[in-house]
Design a protein around this motif. Structure first.
Motif, PDB file in Angstrom:
ATOM      1  N   GLN A  49      83.701 -11.053  39.911  1.00 51.00           N
ATOM      2  CA  GLN A  49      84.601 -11.641  40.625  1.00 51.00           C
ATOM      3  C   GLN A  49      84.429 -12.192  41.889  1.00 51.00           C
ATOM      4  O   GLN A  49      84.695 -13.384  42.466  1.00 51.00           O
ATOM      5  CB  GLN A  49      86.076 -11.094  40.520  1.00 51.00           C
ATOM      6  N   MET A  50      83.739 -11.141  42.616  1.00 49.45           N
ATOM      7  CA  MET A  50      83.029 -11.400  44.104  1.00 49.45           C
ATOM      8  C   MET A  50      82.432 -12.518  44.022  1.00 49.45           C
ATOM      9  O   MET A  50      82.156 -13.362  45.006  1.00 49.45           O
ATOM     10  CB  MET A  50      82.676 -10.181  44.534  1.00 49.45           C
ATOM     11  N   GLN A  51      81.255 -12.313  43.059  1.00 49.41           N
ATOM     12  CA  GLN A  51      80.369 -13.382  42.957  1.00 49.41           C
ATOM     13  C   GLN A  51      80.792 -15.014  42.708  1.00 49.41           C
ATOM     14  O   GLN A  51      80.496 -15.901  43.486  1.00 49.41           O
ATOM     15  CB  GLN A  51      79.352 -13.395  41.737  1.00 49.41           C
ATOM     16  N   SER A  52      81.952 -15.120  41.883  1.00 46.44           N
ATOM     17  CA  SER A  52      82.526 -16.245  41.528  1.00 46.44           C
ATOM     18  C   SER A  52      83.342 -16.646  43.109  1.00 46.44           C
ATOM     19  O   SER A  52      83.124 -17.926  43.229  1.00 46.44           O
ATOM     20  CB  SER A  52      83.701 -15.960  40.531  1.00 46.44           C
ATOM     21  N   LEU A  53      83.941 -15.951  43.429  1.00 41.56           N
ATOM     22  CA  LEU A  53      84.595 -16.307  44.872  1.00 41.56           C
ATOM     23  C   LEU A  53      83.763 -16.660  45.862  1.00 41.56           C
ATOM     24  O   LEU A  53      83.982 -17.647  46.423  1.00 41.56           O
ATOM     25  CB  LEU A  53      85.475 -15.019  45.337  1.00 41.56           C
ATOM     26  N   THR A  54      82.679 -16.008  46.117  1.00 36.16           N
ATOM     27  CA  THR A  54      81.734 -16.131  47.068  1.00 36.16           C
ATOM     28  C   THR A  54      80.829 -17.818  46.601  1.00 36.16           C
ATOM     29  O   THR A  54      81.028 -18.810  47.780  1.00 36.16           O
ATOM     30  CB  THR A  54      80.511 -15.225  46.981  1.00 36.16           C
ATOM     31  N   LYS A  78      88.282  -8.870  51.576  1.00 41.09           N
ATOM     32  CA  LYS A  78      86.678  -8.640  51.831  1.00 41.09           C
ATOM     33  C   LYS A  78      86.031 -10.030  52.244  1.00 41.09           C
ATOM     34  O   LYS A  78      85.298 -10.216  52.972  1.00 41.09           O
ATOM     35  CB  LYS A  78      86.230  -8.110  50.655  1.00 41.09           C
ATOM     36  N   LEU A  79      86.241 -10.984  51.259  1.00 42.65           N
ATOM     37  CA  LEU A  79      85.313 -12.049  51.546  1.00 42.65           C
ATOM     38  C   LEU A  79      85.785 -12.784  52.915  1.00 42.65           C
ATOM     39  O   LEU A  79      84.888 -13.460  53.498  1.00 42.65           O
ATOM     40  CB  LEU A  79      85.543 -13.010  50.349  1.00 42.65           C
ATOM     41  N   PHE A  80      87.166 -13.121  53.045  1.00 40.00           N
ATOM     42  CA  PHE A  80      87.323 -13.576  54.176  1.00 40.00           C
ATOM     43  C   PHE A  80      86.961 -12.937  55.409  1.00 40.00           C
ATOM     44  O   PHE A  80      86.304 -13.673  56.658  1.00 40.00           O
ATOM     45  CB  PHE A  80      89.032 -13.636  54.367  1.00 40.00           C
ATOM     46  N   ASP A  81      86.681 -11.699  55.514  1.00 40.60           N
ATOM     47  CA  ASP A  81      85.966 -10.906  56.525  1.00 40.60           C
ATOM     48  C   ASP A  81      84.688 -11.302  56.649  1.00 40.60           C
ATOM     49  O   ASP A  81      84.140 -11.412  57.782  1.00 40.60           O
ATOM     50  CB  ASP A  81      86.106  -9.290  56.459  1.00 40.60           C
ATOM     51  N   GLU A  82      84.050 -11.534  55.422  1.00 41.61           N
ATOM     52  CA  GLU A  82      82.534 -11.604  55.299  1.00 41.61           C
ATOM     53  C   GLU A  82      82.390 -13.261  56.008  1.00 41.61           C
ATOM     54  O   GLU A  82      81.350 -13.372  56.934  1.00 41.61           O
ATOM     55  CB  GLU A  82      81.949 -11.496  54.184  1.00 41.61           C
TER      56      GLU A  82
END
Length: 375
Positions: free
Chosen positions: A38-43, A74-78
């Motif tokens: 899921q994190m990969q797809s979001l990124t 998490k992604l927004f922070d990154e």
């Protein structure tokens, strides 16, 4: 059960917790497990924003407590750590359930102060946000968290339309949208106007319920960070994992650990025992109920209060009682019934009634005492 000898007892200034914040609802864990794909797809979807282009729109779906909000945070922070050229704003639609409220929140995120309370027009509010984006040459990524609440208020299509068509009225404005829905029965795309469907076309990312080994794995991490060593034994953690898996909602488990720890402290015990977990579960299992009730307006809560006395009655009969309390018309009443049904607080099922044709019976979806206690 440990004995009451002094060394087993907490002194008044001791705590079983190393860091109680680990068990709060908005805590973002350092290690985020079992959501790699899921994190990969979001990124992948947001990567164009970092290069200064409009990102892909995203629809995140999955039941409550499956890591959707945490993934976005998490992604927004990154992204924020990587570049100043992308602005990320997460809007809690449970609190901001109208288009105007969503854009007020975007204004606040863009300017670091709230829009004037005297109420400027939506057009002006929107114009100022878009102009600032163009002036600063930034890409805006908006996460509409719990977007299902915008649907319950029939505000979703207008809100999304404004965001997705921003560049037409304000050339150079680049806005990407992430919608997060925690209502499995809501078909987000089907429920949107066709004018929105034609421009939205999001990447679809699904967050399934965690299985029991995954739950125990995640909760073990929280125990390590949140409690002192030796406070929660393996059998206690496994029990919490089992109860959490039954509910399908990780938040139940996190809340359960915190309350069980508080129960242990009440007993001045240095360890959390199974009885602390069982007692805490009576409250923690209703965490979703509490969240839903907290979001209700006075009129919506009034309808539930009427149903506490008339559980299972016909919609028409309930309306008579409801109107005595609120003076609201039948159309608004019907909208509230639908919203409470969508929230999973009541079941509004059609049935054939002798001599009355098809009629809806309204029944509470939770134990009446549990609702009454939390209202």
């Amino acid at each position: 059960m440990t004995g009451d000898s002094g060394e087993d007892m907490l002194s008044w200034d001791e705590s079983v917790f190393r860091n109680e914040h680990v068990f709060e609802i908005d805590y973002v864990p350092e290690t985020f497990r079992h959501r790699e794909s899921q994190m990969q797809s979001l990124t992948y979807a947001l990567r164009p924003a970092v290069r200064g282009s409009r990102p892909l729109n995203v629809m995140i779906r999955g039941p409550p407590g499956t890591g959707k909000t945490t993934a976005v945070q998490k992604l927004f922070d990154e992204v924020g750590a990587q570049t100043r050229d992308v602005q990320t704003i997460r809007v809690n639609c449970q609190v901001n359930a109208t288009r105007y409220a969503v854009f007020s929140r975007l204004f606040e995120g863009s300017f670091d102060y709230e829009p004037p309370s005297s109420g400027i027009s939506f057009k002006k509010l929107f114009g100022q946000i878009a102009e600032k984006l163009v002036d600063d040459d930034r890409v805006l990524v908006v996460a509409l968290d719990d977007v299902n609440y915008l649907f319950y208020e029939n505000e979703a299509s207008d809100t999304l339309y404004s965001l997705l068509r921003a560049h037409e009225e304000h050339p150079g404005a680049k806005i990407g949208v992430v919608v997060i829905s925690s209502d499995p029965s809501l078909d987000v795309i089907d429920e949107l106007d066709t004018r929105v469907q034609s421009v939205f076309r999001p990447e679809d990312i699904y967050f399934p319920v965690y299985d029991q080994p995954e739950i125990v794995d995640i909760l073990r991490e929280r125990v390590t960070r949140g409690f002192h060593d030796g406070v929660v034994a393996t059998d206690v953690l496994e029990r919490v994992g089992g109860l959490t898996a039954d509910s399908g909602d990780l938040r139940v488990g996190i809340d359960l650990l915190r309350r069980a720890g508080l129960n242990a402290e009440m007993r001045a015990s240095k360890t959390v025992e199974l009885e602390d977990v069982e007692t805490a579960y009576e409250t923690s299992k209703y965490i979703n109920l509490s969240r839903s009730l907290n979001s209700l307006t006075d009129n919506e809560a009034a309808l539930l209060e009427v149903l506490l006395e008339h559980d299972g009655a016909q919609a028409g009969d309930v309306y008579d009682r409801f109107r005595e309390r609120t003076d609201l018309g039948y159309t608004r009443y019907s909208e509230i019934v639908n919203k409470l049904d969508q929230l999973g607080l009541i079941d509004a099922d059609y049935a054939e009634i002798e001599g009355r044709g098809r009629s809806r019976a309204l029944t509470l979806a939770y134990d009446a005492d549990a609702i009454a206690d939390r209202l």
